[in-house]
Motif scaffolding. Structure first.
Motif, PDB file in Angstrom:
ATOM      1  N   VAL A  52      -9.061   7.622  -0.602  1.00  0.00           N
ATOM      2  CA  VAL A  52      -8.982   6.676  -1.715  1.00  0.00           C
ATOM      3  C   VAL A  52      -7.713   6.983  -2.496  1.00  0.00           C
ATOM      4  N   ALA A  53      -6.963   5.948  -2.855  1.00  0.00           N
ATOM      5  CA  ALA A  53      -5.679   6.156  -3.517  1.00  0.00           C
ATOM      6  C   ALA A  53      -5.838   6.368  -5.011  1.00  0.00           C
ATOM      7  N   ALA A  54      -4.901   7.084  -5.591  1.00  0.00           N
ATOM      8  CA  ALA A  54      -4.822   7.188  -7.041  1.00  0.00           C
ATOM      9  C   ALA A  54      -4.552   5.807  -7.628  1.00  0.00           C
ATOM     10  N   GLY A  55      -5.269   5.479  -8.681  1.00  0.00           N
ATOM     11  CA  GLY A  55      -5.060   4.188  -9.326  1.00  0.00           C
ATOM     12  C   GLY A  55      -5.941   3.064  -8.820  1.00  0.00           C
ATOM     13  N   TRP A  56      -6.837   3.362  -7.870  1.00  0.00           N
ATOM     14  CA  TRP A  56      -7.770   2.337  -7.405  1.00  0.00           C
ATOM     15  C   TRP A  56      -8.944   2.209  -8.380  1.00  0.00           C
ATOM     16  N   ASP A  57      -9.417   0.985  -8.566  1.00  0.00           N
ATOM     17  CA  ASP A  57     -10.639   0.776  -9.330  1.00  0.00           C
ATOM     18  C   ASP A  57     -11.822   1.360  -8.573  1.00  0.00           C
ATOM     19  N   ASP A  58     -12.872   1.724  -9.282  1.00  0.00           N
ATOM     20  CA  ASP A  58     -13.987   2.453  -8.688  1.00  0.00           C
ATOM     21  C   ASP A  58     -14.711   1.686  -7.580  1.00  0.00           C
ATOM     22  N   ASP A  59     -14.697   0.344  -7.641  1.00  0.00           N
ATOM     23  CA  ASP A  59     -15.469  -0.433  -6.672  1.00  0.00           C
ATOM     24  C   ASP A  59     -14.701  -0.699  -5.375  1.00  0.00           C
ATOM     25  N   ILE A  60     -13.459  -0.279  -5.268  1.00  0.00           N
ATOM     26  CA  ILE A  60     -12.638  -0.640  -4.119  1.00  0.00           C
ATOM     27  C   ILE A  60     -13.112  -0.006  -2.808  1.00  0.00           C
ATOM     28  N   PRO A  61     -13.482   1.297  -2.756  1.00  0.00           N
ATOM     29  CA  PRO A  61     -13.767   1.917  -1.453  1.00  0.00           C
ATOM     30  C   PRO A  61     -14.856   1.247  -0.627  1.00  0.00           C
ATOM     31  N   VAL A  62     -15.915   0.744  -1.253  1.00  0.00           N
ATOM     32  CA  VAL A  62     -16.969   0.093  -0.470  1.00  0.00           C
ATOM     33  C   VAL A  62     -17.232  -1.328  -0.964  1.00  0.00           C
ATOM     34  N   GLY A  63     -16.403  -1.826  -1.840  1.00  0.00           N
ATOM     35  CA  GLY A  63     -16.571  -3.177  -2.355  1.00  0.00           C
ATOM     36  C   GLY A  63     -16.045  -4.210  -1.395  1.00  0.00           C
ATOM     37  N   GLY A  64     -15.622  -5.335  -1.916  1.00  0.00           N
ATOM     38  CA  GLY A  64     -15.284  -6.446  -1.040  1.00  0.00           C
ATOM     39  C   GLY A  64     -13.914  -6.432  -0.423  1.00  0.00           C
ATOM     40  N   PHE A  65     -12.926  -5.797  -1.081  1.00  0.00           N
ATOM     41  CA  PHE A  65     -11.550  -6.015  -0.659  1.00  0.00           C
ATOM     42  C   PHE A  65     -10.803  -4.763  -0.208  1.00  0.00           C
ATOM     43  N   GLY A  66     -11.435  -3.613  -0.244  1.00  0.00           N
ATOM     44  CA  GLY A  66     -10.784  -2.392   0.203  1.00  0.00           C
ATOM     45  C   GLY A  66     -11.748  -1.547   0.997  1.00  0.00           C
ATOM     46  N   ALA A  67     -11.343  -0.331   1.327  1.00  0.00           N
ATOM     47  CA  ALA A  67     -12.204   0.566   2.092  1.00  0.00           C
ATOM     48  C   ALA A  67     -11.651   1.979   1.976  1.00  0.00           C
ATOM     49  N   ARG A  68     -12.468   2.963   2.332  1.00  0.00           N
ATOM     50  CA  ARG A  68     -11.956   4.311   2.522  1.00  0.00           C
ATOM     51  C   ARG A  68     -11.092   4.299   3.783  1.00  0.00           C
ATOM     52  N   ALA A  84     -13.973 -11.436   1.205  1.00  0.00           N
ATOM     53  CA  ALA A  84     -14.597 -10.198   0.726  1.00  0.00           C
ATOM     54  C   ALA A  84     -15.766  -9.831   1.630  1.00  0.00           C
ATOM     55  N   ALA A  85     -15.987  -8.540   1.836  1.00  0.00           N
ATOM     56  CA  ALA A  85     -17.100  -8.078   2.661  1.00  0.00           C
ATOM     57  C   ALA A  85     -17.382  -6.616   2.349  1.00  0.00           C
ATOM     58  N   GLU A  86     -18.641  -6.236   2.417  1.00  0.00           N
ATOM     59  CA  GLU A  86     -19.020  -4.850   2.170  1.00  0.00           C
ATOM     60  C   GLU A  86     -18.435  -3.945   3.247  1.00  0.00           C
ATOM     61  N   ARG A  87     -17.963  -2.760   2.834  1.00  0.00           N
ATOM     62  CA  ARG A  87     -17.353  -1.808   3.762  1.00  0.00           C
ATOM     63  C   ARG A  87     -18.224  -0.556   3.884  1.00  0.00           C
ATOM     64  N   THR A  88     -18.184   0.040   5.052  1.00  0.00           N
ATOM     65  CA  THR A  88     -18.968   1.241   5.300  1.00  0.00           C
ATOM     66  C   THR A  88     -18.354   2.447   4.592  1.00  0.00           C
ATOM     67  N   ALA A  89     -19.197   3.375   4.182  1.00  0.00           N
ATOM     68  CA  ALA A  89     -18.731   4.551   3.448  1.00  0.00           C
ATOM     69  C   ALA A  89     -18.087   5.586   4.360  1.00  0.00           C
ATOM     70  N   MET A 120      -1.853  -9.525   7.475  1.00  0.00           N
ATOM     71  CA  MET A 120      -1.829  -8.817   6.192  1.00  0.00           C
ATOM     72  C   MET A 120      -1.278  -9.701   5.086  1.00  0.00           C
ATOM     73  N   ILE A 121      -0.150 -10.355   5.349  1.00  0.00           N
ATOM     74  CA  ILE A 121       0.479 -11.172   4.314  1.00  0.00           C
ATOM     75  C   ILE A 121      -0.303 -12.458   4.071  1.00  0.00           C
ATOM     76  N   SER A 122      -0.716 -13.116   5.138  1.00  0.00           N
ATOM     77  CA  SER A 122      -1.379 -14.411   4.995  1.00  0.00           C
ATOM     78  C   SER A 122      -2.661 -14.318   4.196  1.00  0.00           C
ATOM     79  N   TYR A 123      -3.455 -13.282   4.480  1.00  0.00           N
ATOM     80  CA  TYR A 123      -4.770 -13.161   3.862  1.00  0.00           C
ATOM     81  C   TYR A 123      -4.878 -11.956   2.939  1.00  0.00           C
ATOM     82  N   SER A 124      -3.744 -11.353   2.620  1.00  0.00           N
ATOM     83  CA  SER A 124      -3.690 -10.214   1.705  1.00  0.00           C
ATOM     84  C   SER A 124      -4.715  -9.155   2.092  1.00  0.00           C
ATOM     85  N   ASP A 125      -4.688  -8.758   3.343  1.00  0.00           N
ATOM     86  CA  ASP A 125      -5.652  -7.802   3.879  1.00  0.00           C
ATOM     87  C   ASP A 125      -5.235  -6.382   3.475  1.00  0.00           C
TER      88      ASP A 125
END
Length: 480
Positions: free
Chosen positions: A199-215, A241-246, A308-313
């Motif tokens: 997990v990167a410095a400066g990420w919001d708490d919900d990013i790792p398993v939330g809809g738009f990011g992941a570990r 957006a989709a739930e990500r595995t921990a 990545m660019i088209s859908y901001s993945d």
């Protein structure tokens, strides 16, 4: 001349990786096989294309700084943009700066960061590079080690989220053949290629398993989505957006074990043995520890950049940033990727002191990029001196047509930008950005970057419209 350069550059890049593109934009199956097998695609079908960056006049008069200032000054102060708005506008053909307001000030860029990630990975790896996922023999009899190479789009089977992705079922078939009928006994997951925090410095708490990011891990399937089939079905209504595995690496390893006929309990983490010094097999025919049993490869980098660019993945972005690190002999971590991208930016002549990255996706609020670096980057990618960089233009969303701009440029004061603005957007709470290309009324191609990182938190739609009015003003003016 400007658009001809961009078109020529893109065609040269595509020819270099042996592919054919029928029309611009992020088409499902783009750069894939000539006759792709029908699969359920996560990416939505595109509408029929409108005219995009068409009918450019190679002799079009260049706007003047005074003309651009007159068009933009009243719009840059819109209250929806907040108290800090930094802007850069330049001519693509000449690189001349036409408007600068805080242009050299490092600003929180949000997902516009992905333009830097795209350019640096294309420069460092090349558009045709494919990311491998390997299986090797472990130290124990029947042990199979799956070695993650950092492919974020790897699928379990033909029902994966990303069309045309490499597949674990293909890798499992190769392993079974290589073992010659010997039964696998366990699976070891080696994701050590990516060291450091996930997990990167400066990420919001919900990013790792939330809809738009992941570990972030060197081994994952479907961008760490826990339910890729559901994610495909709900792609449009959930804005991808989709739930990500921990535990992305173990999640992938368990899927691989099932394909080999093993229970999930047979999976553990570890490190692959070194490859044997000699390819000769030992007596009894068992493969020596470290012997490669199979390999699958990702889509080419050019297509990963396009998605990545088209859908901001964001997950693809972090994986590509680590490829820059690996290419420049840095640790494939958030910190190593940031250092490597800074190095490559400097190699391209960009002002690296105006670039400070904590991640490759733009999810981190610690990132800083100046607007002028972004317009310089887009100019370098389009002037033909670095043909491999022209690949970024194929995936840029088009105003009122595709990607993250498909529903924008439809309000009053913004419609002039529809079809003539191509840009990457960025959004975090209080942060909004847009950077890309626009054609003026006289047919001149300009590059722009508008970044605001102190926008009202409760005015997302209003701030986006304010940004769209700025770029639309460039579309309708000759600015002379």
């Amino acid at each position: 001349m400007p658009f001809a350069v961009l078109a020529t550059v893109l065609l040269l890049v595509l020819a270099g990786v042996g592919v054919f593109v029928a029309r611009p934009g992020p088409v499902a199956g783009w750069l894939g096989e000539d006759e792709p097998k029908p699969t359920a695609s996560a990416l939505p079908p595109e509408p029929d294309p409108q005219a995009v960056l068409a009918a450019l006049d190679p002799n079009a008069p260049e706007p003047t700084p005074d003309g651009v200032r007159a068009a933009l000054a009243p719009l840059v102060g819109q209250p929806e943009l907040g108290s800090r708005v930094n802007v850069s506008v330049a001519d693509v053909a000449t690189g001349t700066s036409l408007y600068a307001k805080g242009a050299d000030a490092p600003t929180v860029p949000a997902s516009v960061t992905k333009l830097v990630t795209a350019v640096t990975v294309l420069e460092a790896r090349g558009p045709g590079y494919r990311i491998p996922t390997r299986a090797v023999a472990g130290a124990a009899p029947g042990e199979v080690v799956i070695v993650g190479g950092g492919d974020p789009t790897l699928a379990v089977d033909g029902k994966g989220f990303y069309p045309g992705a490499a597949r674990l079922d293909d890798l499992a078939r190769q392993v079974k053949v290589a073992l010659g009928g010997a039964a696998p006994t366990k699976v070891t997951v080696d994701a050590t290629l990516f060291p450091g925090p996930r997990v990167a410095a400066g990420w919001d708490d919900d990013i790792p398993v939330g809809g738009f990011g992941a570990r972030i891990s060197a081994l994952m399937t479907d961008g760490a989505r826990s339910e890729p089939e559901k994610a495909r079905r709900t792609f449009e209504e959930t804005n991808h957006a989709a739930e990500r595995t921990a535990e992305p690496d173990l999640f992938a390893g368990r899927a691989f074990a099932r394909l080999l006929g093993l229970p999930e309990s047979a999976v553990r983490t570890g490190k692959a043995p070194a490859a044997p010094a000699s390819p000769a097999s030992p007596a009894a025919g068992a493969p020596a520890p470290g012997t490669e049993l199979g390999k699958v490869q990702s889509l080419p980098v050019i297509r990963l950049v396009d998605i990545m660019i088209s859908y901001s993945d964001n997950v693809i972005a972090e994986a590509l940033a680590r490829q820059v690190a690996l290419a420049r002999k840095q640790p494939a971590s958030f910190v190593g990727a940031g250092k490597a991208m800074d190095v490559v930016a400097g190699e391209l002549g960009l002002p690296a002191d105006e670039l400070d990255l904590a991640d490759g996706s733009g999810l981190s609020r610690n990132n800083r990029i100046s607007p002028s670096l972004l317009t310089d980057l887009l100019t370098i990618a389009g002037n033909g001196e670095h043909p491999e960089l022209g690949a970024i233009f194929g995936g840029l969303p088009v105003a009122a047509w595709s990607g993250t701009l498909d529903e924008r440029y439809q309000a009053a004061g913004t419609k002039a930008g529809a079809g003539v603005v191509r840009a990457k957007t960025g959004t975090l709470t209080g942060v909004h950005a847009i950077a890309g290309l626009v054609t003026t009324a006289d047919g001149r191609l300009l590059t722009f970057a508008v970044l605001t990182d102190q926008a009202p938190a409760d005015s997302m739609d209003g701030t986006r419209r304010a940004l769209d009015r700025i770029t639309s003003a460039l579309a309708v003016c000759g600015c002379r």
